[in-house]
Write an enzyme that holds these catalytic residues in place. Structure first.
Site, PDB file in Angstrom:
ATOM      1  N   GLY A 190      -6.635  57.808  15.725  1.00  0.00           N
ATOM      2  CA  GLY A 190      -6.599  57.234  14.273  1.00  0.00           C
ATOM      3  C   GLY A 190      -7.996  56.898  14.190  1.00  0.00           C
ATOM      4  O   GLY A 190      -8.548  56.793  12.984  1.00  0.00           O
ATOM      5  N   ARG A 228     -12.928  55.937  18.287  1.00  0.00           N
ATOM      6  CA  ARG A 228     -12.275  56.619  19.459  1.00  0.00           C
ATOM      7  C   ARG A 228     -12.743  58.109  19.286  1.00  0.00           C
ATOM      8  O   ARG A 228     -12.736  58.650  20.549  1.00  0.00           O
ATOM      9  CB  ARG A 228     -10.874  56.360  19.520  1.00  0.00           C
ATOM     10  N   ARG A 252     -17.283  59.499   4.611  1.00  0.00           N
ATOM     11  CA  ARG A 252     -16.396  58.167   4.930  1.00  0.00           C
ATOM     12  C   ARG A 252     -16.414  57.670   6.330  1.00  0.00           C
ATOM     13  O   ARG A 252     -15.445  56.859   6.581  1.00  0.00           O
ATOM     14  CB  ARG A 252     -14.944  58.473   4.468  1.00  0.00           C
ATOM     15  N   ARG A 305      -2.091  64.551  17.774  1.00  0.00           N
ATOM     16  CA  ARG A 305      -2.682  63.152  17.780  1.00  0.00           C
ATOM     17  C   ARG A 305      -2.646  62.493  18.892  1.00  0.00           C
ATOM     18  O   ARG A 305      -1.598  62.510  19.836  1.00  0.00           O
ATOM     19  CB  ARG A 305      -1.450  62.430  16.844  1.00  0.00           C
ATOM     20  N   SER A 346      -2.057  55.273  18.992  1.00  0.00           N
ATOM     21  CA  SER A 346      -1.267  53.797  20.185  1.00  0.00           C
ATOM     22  C   SER A 346      -0.078  53.782  19.190  1.00  0.00           C
ATOM     23  O   SER A 346       0.413  54.294  18.187  1.00  0.00           O
ATOM     24  CB  SER A 346      -2.237  52.562  20.008  1.00  0.00           C
ATOM     25  N   ASP A 373       1.312  47.906  22.478  1.00  0.00           N
ATOM     26  CA  ASP A 373       2.101  46.533  22.370  1.00  0.00           C
ATOM     27  C   ASP A 373       3.612  46.728  22.518  1.00  0.00           C
ATOM     28  O   ASP A 373       3.987  48.005  22.258  1.00  0.00           O
ATOM     29  CB  ASP A 373       1.785  45.805  20.903  1.00  0.00           C
ATOM     30  N   ARG A 428      -6.462  48.560  27.266  1.00  0.00           N
ATOM     31  CA  ARG A 428      -6.521  49.693  26.434  1.00  0.00           C
ATOM     32  C   ARG A 428      -7.527  50.454  26.786  1.00  0.00           C
ATOM     33  O   ARG A 428      -7.031  52.103  26.919  1.00  0.00           O
ATOM     34  CB  ARG A 428      -7.175  49.116  24.923  1.00  0.00           C
TER      35      ARG A 428
HETATM   36  N1  HPA Z   1       3.653  49.173  14.218  1.00  0.00           N
HETATM   37  C1  HPA Z   1       3.069  50.254  13.632  1.00  0.00           C
HETATM   38  N2  HPA Z   1       2.178  51.103  14.352  1.00  0.00           N
HETATM   39  C2  HPA Z   1       1.833  50.788  15.466  1.00  0.00           C
HETATM   40  C3  HPA Z   1       2.215  49.429  16.176  1.00  0.00           C
HETATM   41  C4  HPA Z   1       3.076  48.846  15.488  1.00  0.00           C
HETATM   42  O1  HPA Z   1       3.764  47.808  16.061  1.00  0.00           O
HETATM   43  N3  HPA Z   1       1.517  49.344  17.425  1.00  0.00           N
HETATM   44  C5  HPA Z   1       0.612  50.415  17.413  1.00  0.00           C
HETATM   45  N4  HPA Z   1       0.748  51.153  16.488  1.00  0.00           N
END
Ligand code: HPA
Length: 236
Positions: free
Chosen positions: A21, A25, A44, A88, A91, A205, A218
């Protein structure tokens, strides 16, 4: 040649493109994992690179956040730059107790609260699934590296800040491994265009346990995902 969002020339991309994304990165992967790197687009600030990995051409292109953004870049790559495979590398937030921070989740399919696949599929339910060949290649690569990735469904939400307080419990009940914001749109697009797609995510997370990775964590665990996916990409 260029497209509205990509300033690369024809032939600038490899047939397999890794898509984080975050454009920085993409830069990090290009600079730390690829040889003979060329920046191919920066419109952009959505950076894209092509280089070689163990002698094979591979590209890495930022997608931005969310289904609308990844669909813009993926559409232009598939339709105008001859790209066949998009993986893709993102995270995600874990939804199950037996998934931990740093785990790699490979998305066999993706549910979503987005309407994009209903729009493209005339209101029917599209099975938004990954390409089996890409999935198999990434699982094989992980196993060769001695890793056991989680293969399961993920949920692509339009709401990072959810408006539905019961959503996490519902997704857990329906066995979703993790939540992120892009895979279902990418899978629907690949189905529409007859191309191949896969989403691989590192758990940054945990929504049930309310845990987040530190920036150092990370860096280390994303490294595992990058290596797994790059080793797979050159077998395609
Ligand atoms: N929500 C949506 N997208 C995400 C999250 C999340 O908690 N963590 C990493 N990408």
């Amino acid at each position: 040649m260029s497209t509205p969002h990509i300033s690369a020339s024809a032939g600038d991309y490899a047939k397999t493109v890794l898509m984080p994304g975050d454009p920085l990165r993409a830069k990090f992967v290009a600079e730390n994992y690829l040889d003979n790197v060329k920046e191919v687009t920066n419109v952009r600030s959505m950076l894209g690179y092509t280089g070689t990995y163990k002698g094979h051409p591979v590209s890495v292109q930022g997608s931005g956040m969310g289904i609308p953004s990844i669909q813009i870049y993926a559409t232009e790559l598939y339709n105008h730059y001859g790209v066949e495979n998009i993986i893709r590398i993102g995270s995600c937030g874990a939804l199950q107790d037996d998934i931990a921070l740093g785990d790699v989740v490979i998305a066999i399919g993706a549910g979503t609260d987005s309407m994009v696949n209903r729009h493209r599929f005339k209101g029917y339910d599209l099975a938004a699934t990954s390409d089996y060949g890409l999935l198999r290649a990434v699982v094989d690569s992980a196993e060769k590296l001695g890793k056991t990735p989680r293969v399961g469904t993920i949920f692509s939400t339009d709401f990072f800040y959810s408006v539905d307080t019961e959503q996490v419990a519902l997704l857990e009940k329906y066995q979703f491994a993790a939540i992120e914001m892009e895979a279902a749109g990418l899978y629907g697009l690949a189905a529409e265009l007859g191309k191949k797609a896969l989403a691989v995510c590192t758990v940054s997370d945990h929504l049930k346990k309310n845990q987040q990775m530190t920036p150092e964590e990370r860096q280390l665990s994303f490294d595992e995902m990058f290596t797994i996916v790059l080793d797979a990409a050159i077998t395609l």
